[in-house]
Design a protein around this motif. Sequence first.
Motif, PDB file in Angstrom:
ATOM      1  N   VAL A  36       0.883  -1.147   0.127  1.00 11.72           N
ATOM      2  CA  VAL A  36      -0.023  -0.017   0.032  1.00 11.72           C
ATOM      3  C   VAL A  36       0.844   0.976   0.116  1.00 11.72           C
ATOM      4  CG1 VAL A  36      -1.721   1.313   1.362  1.00 11.72           C
ATOM      5  CG2 VAL A  36      -1.894  -1.078   1.087  1.00 11.72           C
ATOM      6  N   PHE A  37       0.596   2.305  -0.872  1.00 13.43           N
ATOM      7  CA  PHE A  37       1.350   3.397  -1.020  1.00 13.43           C
ATOM      8  C   PHE A  37       0.449   4.450  -0.217  1.00 13.43           C
ATOM      9  CE2 PHE A  37       3.231   2.134  -4.975  1.00 13.43           C
ATOM     10  CZ  PHE A  37       4.521   2.766  -4.752  1.00 13.43           C
ATOM     11  N   SER A  38       1.221   5.206   0.626  1.00 13.15           N
ATOM     12  CA  SER A  38       0.502   6.252   1.307  1.00 13.15           C
ATOM     13  C   SER A  38       1.254   7.700   0.611  1.00 13.15           C
ATOM     14  CB  SER A  38       0.813   6.453   2.950  1.00 13.15           C
ATOM     15  OG  SER A  38       0.489   5.021   3.759  1.00 13.15           O
ATOM     16  N   VAL A  39       0.450   8.302   0.036  1.00 14.59           N
ATOM     17  CA  VAL A  39       0.847   9.239  -0.781  1.00 14.59           C
ATOM     18  C   VAL A  39       0.803  10.871  -0.304  1.00 14.59           C
ATOM     19  CG1 VAL A  39       0.898  10.097  -3.349  1.00 14.59           C
ATOM     20  CG2 VAL A  39       0.412   7.702  -2.807  1.00 14.59           C
ATOM     21  N   PRO A  40       1.792  11.582  -0.233  1.00 10.46           N
ATOM     22  CA  PRO A  40       1.581  12.821   0.211  1.00 10.46           C
ATOM     23  C   PRO A  40       0.814  13.655  -1.022  1.00 10.46           C
ATOM     24  CG  PRO A  40       4.069  12.287  -0.230  1.00 10.46           C
ATOM     25  CD  PRO A  40       3.039  11.272  -0.653  1.00 10.46           C
ATOM     26  N   GLU A  41       0.330  14.735  -0.478  1.00  6.32           N
ATOM     27  CA  GLU A  41      -0.314  15.664  -1.487  1.00  6.32           C
ATOM     28  C   GLU A  41       0.466  16.272  -2.467  1.00  6.32           C
ATOM     29  OE1 GLU A  41      -2.532  18.717   0.771  1.00  6.32           O
ATOM     30  OE2 GLU A  41      -3.793  17.476   1.390  1.00  6.32           O
ATOM     31  N   LYS A  42       1.817  16.639  -1.835  1.00  6.37           N
ATOM     32  CA  LYS A  42       2.793  17.173  -3.086  1.00  6.37           C
ATOM     33  C   LYS A  42       3.702  16.179  -3.281  1.00  6.37           C
ATOM     34  CE  LYS A  42       3.251  22.081  -1.747  1.00  6.37           C
ATOM     35  NZ  LYS A  42       3.699  22.733  -0.417  1.00  6.37           N
ATOM     36  N   LYS A  43       4.283  16.192  -4.404  1.00  2.00           N
ATOM     37  CA  LYS A  43       5.280  14.886  -4.935  1.00  2.00           C
ATOM     38  C   LYS A  43       6.375  14.925  -3.861  1.00  2.00           C
ATOM     39  CE  LYS A  43       6.674  13.036  -9.319  1.00  2.00           C
ATOM     40  NZ  LYS A  43       6.133  11.651  -8.842  1.00  2.00           N
ATOM     41  N   SER A  44       6.769  13.731  -3.638  1.00  2.00           N
ATOM     42  CA  SER A  44       7.640  13.429  -2.672  1.00  2.00           C
ATOM     43  C   SER A  44       9.086  13.006  -3.334  1.00  2.00           C
ATOM     44  CB  SER A  44       7.249  12.481  -1.799  1.00  2.00           C
ATOM     45  OG  SER A  44       8.159  11.938  -1.043  1.00  2.00           O
ATOM     46  N   THR A  45      10.101  13.641  -2.841  1.00  2.00           N
ATOM     47  CA  THR A  45      11.457  13.085  -3.644  1.00  2.00           C
ATOM     48  C   THR A  45      12.139  11.916  -2.917  1.00  2.00           C
ATOM     49  OG1 THR A  45      12.501  15.046  -2.241  1.00  2.00           O
ATOM     50  CG2 THR A  45      12.198  15.365  -4.635  1.00  2.00           C
ATOM     51  N   TYR A  46      11.741  11.686  -1.435  1.00  2.00           N
ATOM     52  CA  TYR A  46      12.159  10.742  -1.053  1.00  2.00           C
ATOM     53  C   TYR A  46      11.050   9.855  -0.366  1.00  2.00           C
ATOM     54  CZ  TYR A  46      16.706  12.809  -1.047  1.00  2.00           C
ATOM     55  OH  TYR A  46      17.893  13.256  -1.379  1.00  2.00           O
ATOM     56  N   GLY A  47      11.150   8.595  -0.383  1.00  2.00           N
ATOM     57  CA  GLY A  47      10.326   7.729   0.311  1.00  2.00           C
ATOM     58  C   GLY A  47      10.690   6.705   1.390  1.00  2.00           C
ATOM     59  N   VAL A  48       9.903   6.086   2.144  1.00  2.00           N
ATOM     60  CA  VAL A  48      10.057   5.134   3.133  1.00  2.00           C
ATOM     61  C   VAL A  48       9.421   3.820   2.694  1.00  2.00           C
ATOM     62  CG1 VAL A  48       9.645   4.583   5.452  1.00  2.00           C
ATOM     63  CG2 VAL A  48      10.472   6.875   4.821  1.00  2.00           C
ATOM     64  N   ILE A  49      10.127   2.713   2.600  1.00  2.00           N
ATOM     65  CA  ILE A  49       9.611   1.567   2.646  1.00  2.00           C
ATOM     66  C   ILE A  49       9.676   0.533   3.954  1.00  2.00           C
ATOM     67  CG2 ILE A  49       9.732  -0.878   1.444  1.00  2.00           C
ATOM     68  CD1 ILE A  49      11.701   0.477  -0.720  1.00  2.00           C
ATOM     69  N   LEU A  50       8.318   0.296   4.283  1.00  2.00           N
ATOM     70  CA  LEU A  50       8.148  -0.172   5.532  1.00  2.00           C
ATOM     71  C   LEU A  50       7.592  -1.630   5.686  1.00  2.00           C
ATOM     72  CD1 LEU A  50       7.936   0.902   8.645  1.00  2.00           C
ATOM     73  CD2 LEU A  50       5.740   1.774   7.929  1.00  2.00           C
ATOM     74  N   THR A  51       7.967  -2.479   6.622  1.00  2.00           N
ATOM     75  CA  THR A  51       7.457  -3.712   6.667  1.00  2.00           C
ATOM     76  C   THR A  51       7.212  -4.363   8.104  1.00  2.00           C
ATOM     77  OG1 THR A  51       7.516  -5.826   5.775  1.00  2.00           O
ATOM     78  CG2 THR A  51       9.565  -5.147   6.463  1.00  2.00           C
ATOM     79  N   HIS A  52       6.662  -5.365   8.302  1.00  2.00           N
ATOM     80  CA  HIS A  52       6.286  -5.747   9.602  1.00  2.00           C
ATOM     81  C   HIS A  52       7.015  -7.033  10.184  1.00  2.00           C
ATOM     82  CE1 HIS A  52       4.975  -9.594   7.824  1.00  2.00           C
ATOM     83  NE2 HIS A  52       4.653  -8.849   6.692  1.00  2.00           N
ATOM     84  N   GLY A  53       6.736  -7.387  11.425  1.00  2.00           N
ATOM     85  CA  GLY A  53       7.643  -8.105  12.104  1.00  2.00           C
ATOM     86  C   GLY A  53       7.542  -9.605  11.633  1.00  2.00           C
TER      87      GLY A  53
END
Length: 222
Positions: free
Chosen positions: A15-32
């Motif tokens: 699932v992407f959580s997308v900010p309103e303005k275009k983001s230059t950096y991202g975070v990839i997140l996963t569970h335990g």
Amino acid sequence: VKVKIPFGNKYLDAVFSVPEKKSTYGVILTHGAGGDMNFPHLVSLAAYLATHGVLCLRFTCKGLNIAYRAKAFKTVVEYLKLSDDCKLSGVFLAGRSMGSRAAASVIRQLSQEDDDGDDFIQGLVCLSYPLHRPKLQSKLRDEDLLFIRCPVLFVSGSADEMCEKKLLEGVASKMKAPKKIHWIDKANHGMTVKGRTTDDVMEEINAQVFSWLRENIELEHK
């Protein structure tokens, strides 16, 4: 935005959580080891980052084999790197518990494969890093951490039964990477603190992660 990321002959749910303005950096997140990407802490962090302008992609990969989990994480990194929709300058890898071990493993693998240093990966966020098994402090899972060169943030509970405070501080002192540890006072491995609500604890975690990301992104631009 829900996506399915091809992984071998299967797909990883993400699932992407997308900010309103275009983001230059991202975070990839996963569970335990248990649960999936809808673990409340991850959902909360992803929403917080997106409202603060950072794109977040969280994904589910079941399985207790660390090599398998790392392989899945690497697939997601490649997917995001090649995505025309995002066109990110860089990403931070983040995980909770076993997910942070998988993230550390991927960063080590990528840095070993790519001698000229892949600048796409900007840093690592470890939430409740499982440094050792409960009551088994003699065997530390620190080998990947000692190889990593990019900035690392640890957010751990001071009462985490899988990450004794002194031991993590000892590992951090041996690391070559720039690192920061934020201790959540009296929190256990699941980040539960007696007398505090889950939301309250999550707010502290989210704010710490975001301010650290911002510091590192600003350093990158100076």
